[in-house]
Design a protein around this motif. Structure first.
Motif, PDB file in Angstrom:
ATOM      1  N   GLN A  28       0.860  -1.177   0.000  1.00  0.00           N
ATOM      2  CA  GLN A  28       0.000   0.000   0.000  1.00  0.00           C
ATOM      3  C   GLN A  28       0.903   1.237   0.000  1.00  0.00           C
ATOM      4  N   HIS A  30       1.682   5.223   0.380  1.00  0.00           N
ATOM      5  CA  HIS A  30       1.327   6.534   0.923  1.00  0.00           C
ATOM      6  C   HIS A  30       2.387   7.533   0.471  1.00  0.00           C
ATOM      7  N   GLN A  55      -1.860   8.800  -9.046  1.00  0.00           N
ATOM      8  CA  GLN A  55      -3.233   8.614  -8.587  1.00  0.00           C
ATOM      9  C   GLN A  55      -4.079   7.864  -9.619  1.00  0.00           C
ATOM     10  N   TYR A  61      -2.666   3.873  -4.101  1.00  0.00           N
ATOM     11  CA  TYR A  61      -1.948   5.104  -3.762  1.00  0.00           C
ATOM     12  C   TYR A  61      -2.834   6.068  -2.970  1.00  0.00           C
ATOM     13  N   THR A  62      -2.307   6.556  -1.850  1.00  0.00           N
ATOM     14  CA  THR A  62      -2.960   7.601  -1.059  1.00  0.00           C
ATOM     15  C   THR A  62      -2.032   8.798  -0.984  1.00  0.00           C
ATOM     16  N   HIS A  64      -0.804  12.473   0.438  1.00  0.00           N
ATOM     17  CA  HIS A  64      -0.856  13.331   1.623  1.00  0.00           C
ATOM     18  C   HIS A  64      -0.179  14.659   1.287  1.00  0.00           C
TER      19      HIS A  64
END
Length: 351
Positions: A28, A30, A55, A61-62, A64
């Motif tokens: 995952q 970030h 994205q 994908y997250t 921030h």
């Protein structure tokens, strides 16, 4: 659950490559990036296009939107994500720009790195922390090595450096530029957190890290910017050393592969000189020849006799320690392949 990785500077060259690479491994992702490169270098340094690409293409994908100088938010970010590894690529990366914005440079490179280290320690001292350092921590000391001037490049004329600069090379009693100074502070902090708190940390002292997703500008990104100039038939400025100054160039994929190897088998407070090595080195004049042969366009350039402060006459990385510690890793992308990929990327972006 899949493992989670936090990557700072995720919209930049190495950050985005690491995002892509670890996503393919099932992690995952970030990403932390606030497009500060556009602030440092103007619109031509904008990396939002890369953020959008991540994205769109990485389901896990997250993003921030966070500034690594914001201590409280960095502590909250890491505590909230609870990552299994951190790769820190965010930086102010330019010699010349650092002198114009010294507070921003130091706060980003030195203080930002320290914020991340302390936030990591408060969360866990067991997770790998990989920091993208720079060969500029050696200042201009490599210029003291005996050299020979050839037709289109300088090279070492000392058998002790036949394989390039090793990690034991000194970092003090030398001129670094303010950028080099701020990166030394970050580099030493990463090592110290490793030794003092027994944390698995690595400083990757990069040569010229490059690749097709590099947003090269005049003040940073030598090979990418040079190729863009050729494509647009724009005049390139050589700063000193007759254009014979030598750099080793490593594709961002090979950087991501090494990071994968380190995270899989981390060590405490390690330092590695990561670059293309002697075989992937070239001078500016040699790079001109390479891109002209690909594009069919002669390189337009002018010469400024004043070299950049703290600039290296010749630098390529000794890769033997990296290969000894991680024998499954090696350079996979030749300089020729890398140049061709960067050229095609610029063709696609400029259309």
């Amino acid at each position: 659950m899949n493992k989670k990785i936090l990557i700072t500077g995720s919209s930049g060259l190495i950050g985005s490559e690491v995002c892509k690479h670890f996503s393919a491994l099932g992690w995952q992702i970030h990403g932390a990036d606030n497009n500060q490169r556009a602030v440092f270098f103007g619109p031509q340094g904008d990396t939002r296009w890369n953020q959008a690409r991540l994205q769109e293409t990485i389901p896990s994908y997250t993003h921030h939107e966070v500034d690594i100088r914001d201590r409280e938010n960095i502590i909250k970010l890491i505590a909230g994500i609870r990552p299994d590894a951190i790769v820190h690529t965010a930086a102010q990366p330019s010699h010349d720009r650092a002198a114009a914005i010294p507070f921003d440079d130091f706060d980003t490179n030195a203080v930002g790195t320290f914020n991340l280290l302390e936030a990591t320690r408060r969360y866990s001292t067991a997770i790998p922390f990989v920091h993208l350092s720079t060969n500029k921590v050696y200042g201009d000391a490599p210029n003291e090595i005996k050299m020979v001037e050839l037709d289109k490049r300088f090279d070492y004329d000392d058998d002790n450096y036949e394989n390039g600069i090793a990690e034991s090379f000194r970092i003090d009693q030398t001129k670094h530029s303010l950028f080099g100074s701020s990166k030394v502070s970050a580099d030493i902090s990463v090592q110290e957190y490793g030794r003092y708190f027994n944390m698995p940390t690595a400083c990757l002292r990069g040569g010229c890290l490059t690749g097709p997703n590099h947003t090269g500008v005049e003040l940073h990104g030598f090979l990418s910017y040079l190729i863009k100039c050729n494509l647009e038939e724009k005049e390139y400025t050589i700063f000193g050393y007759k254009g014979k100054q030598v750099r080793d160039n490593i594709h961002s994929y090979d950087v991501a592969r090494f990071i994968e190897e380190f995270i899989a088998a981390p060590r405490v407070a390690e330092v590695y000189n990561i670059g293309g090595g002697k075989n992937n080195s070239c001078s500016i004049l040699e790079a001109f020849d390479m891109i002209s042969a690909i594009s069919g366009k002669p390189m337009k350039y002018k010469y400024d006799e004043t070299n950049r402060i703290g600039d290296h006459i010749c630098y390529y990385s000794d890769l033997r320690k990296m290969k000894e510690h991680y024998p499954d890793w090696d350079i996979t992308k030749s300089l020729q392949e890398t140049v061709e990929e960067i050229y095609q990327s610029w063709v696609n972006r400029i259309k």
